[in-house]
Design a protein around this motif. Sequence first.
Motif, PDB file in Angstrom:
ATOM      1  N   LEU A 187      -5.242  67.379 -14.474  1.00 49.98           N
ATOM      2  CA  LEU A 187      -6.567  68.077 -15.685  1.00 49.98           C
ATOM      3  C   LEU A 187      -8.205  68.454 -14.593  1.00 49.98           C
ATOM      4  N   ASN A 233     -12.116  77.272 -21.222  1.00 51.62           N
ATOM      5  CA  ASN A 233     -11.306  77.556 -22.752  1.00 51.62           C
ATOM      6  C   ASN A 233     -10.561  76.335 -22.840  1.00 51.62           C
ATOM      7  N   ARG A 234     -10.299  76.137 -24.184  1.00 48.93           N
ATOM      8  CA  ARG A 234      -9.915  74.694 -24.220  1.00 48.93           C
ATOM      9  C   ARG A 234      -7.932  74.589 -24.081  1.00 48.93           C
ATOM     10  N   LEU A 235      -8.142  73.447 -22.791  1.00 52.80           N
ATOM     11  CA  LEU A 235      -6.919  73.315 -22.523  1.00 52.80           C
ATOM     12  C   LEU A 235      -5.723  72.463 -23.082  1.00 52.80           C
ATOM     13  N   ARG A 236      -4.463  71.950 -23.203  1.00 49.91           N
ATOM     14  CA  ARG A 236      -4.041  71.241 -23.121  1.00 49.91           C
ATOM     15  C   ARG A 236      -3.825  70.365 -22.673  1.00 49.91           C
ATOM     16  N   THR A 237      -4.578  69.024 -23.334  1.00 49.24           N
ATOM     17  CA  THR A 237      -5.142  67.283 -22.336  1.00 49.24           C
ATOM     18  C   THR A 237      -4.208  66.499 -22.584  1.00 49.24           C
ATOM     19  N   ARG A 238      -3.259  66.595 -23.852  1.00 50.54           N
ATOM     20  CA  ARG A 238      -2.156  65.716 -24.217  1.00 50.54           C
ATOM     21  C   ARG A 238      -1.205  65.360 -22.603  1.00 50.54           C
ATOM     22  N   ASP A 239      -1.014  64.057 -22.312  1.00 47.60           N
ATOM     23  CA  ASP A 239       0.306  63.679 -21.870  1.00 47.60           C
ATOM     24  C   ASP A 239       0.491  64.234 -20.560  1.00 47.60           C
ATOM     25  N   GLN A 240      -1.261  64.357 -19.444  1.00 45.31           N
ATOM     26  CA  GLN A 240      -1.567  65.495 -18.432  1.00 45.31           C
ATOM     27  C   GLN A 240      -2.073  64.440 -17.754  1.00 45.31           C
TER      28      GLN A 240
END
Length: 347
Positions: free
Chosen positions: A70, A58-65
């Motif tokens: 991750l 699934n699409r993950l939140r990658t910004r600022d991670q």
Amino acid sequence: MATNAPQTLETASVLAFERKLDPSDALLFAGDWNARDASQNWEAITLREKAVRGTISNRLRTRDQDPARLDAAIENPNLQTVDIATLPADADTLKVRFTLRVHGNVGKPCTCNDAAYGAKLAKNIEKYVQTNGFSELARRYALNLANGRFLWRNRIGAEQVEIHIAQLQDGKPAASWIFNALEISLRDMSAPATQSKNISEMAKTIASGLSGDSQVLFQITAFVRMGAGQEVFPSQELILGDGKNRGSKSKTLYDVNGTAALHSQKIGNAIRTIDTWYTGAEENGPIAVEPYGSVTTQGKAWRQPILGMDFYNLLDNWILRNNVPNLEQQHFVVATLIRGGVFGEAN
């Protein structure tokens, strides 16, 4: 002397219609294609659980991670338990069976707290019936029975699909028809020449039931040649609430007393997928008759109120303002009344 001004007609605050096409749940069975006309005892398809070790896709939140976190999240396996239904290893054909009752009194509300409004509505629908009958709507309903649209995903990729339909009287077939479903398009609301006679005959029977001229009960049996051991697709249950209510399963399928099944609501939605009278139908194809033309799988309402082509605007113009819609939109309004629902004036 004081005179009483004529009272302006308003939409009833309580207004409801019973559905006139009433399907049962559809049960799923397994057997052999060559024995579909025989009286063999077809085996009920049951559900079983399967535990799988998948991947994170699934699409993950990658910004600022944090890249390390991750990567760790992506590398973890996706463990889940799901319901599954399949044909046995020695059976190549899915059998889907349900009944359909057709009721009359279209246009007469089951609940209406305004006698004047109810009388005006019934009068307008009666005029529609006298002018047009139910032939067009009944023909479209018949097409969706003959083409096996009610099979949903089970129809996709099938090698052969044969639909057996019998009109029952006193529990015995009074008339019967057999259709090659794959010859009939799901997008085109016209019958192929090879099957037009049978579809026309069945449509007349449906129209007779809608008009109240006769009691109509169909038994529909579909045979779908899919291949031995292939997965079949009952309805999926909606688990309300947050994820905690799902328990250990990520997918729960529907069954009736242990037999895999399709919801009657899903069958009804397929039968009433006859609306080609909205803007965009040429490209999108027929959609189920709904007051706002809502298609949840597309996340779109094709009959938005701002366009004035939704059920409520059309109905109000027809009943309250004597602005008769064109024939296609009259078909839509009557089909929505056949669908049934609660349509009173909202407070």
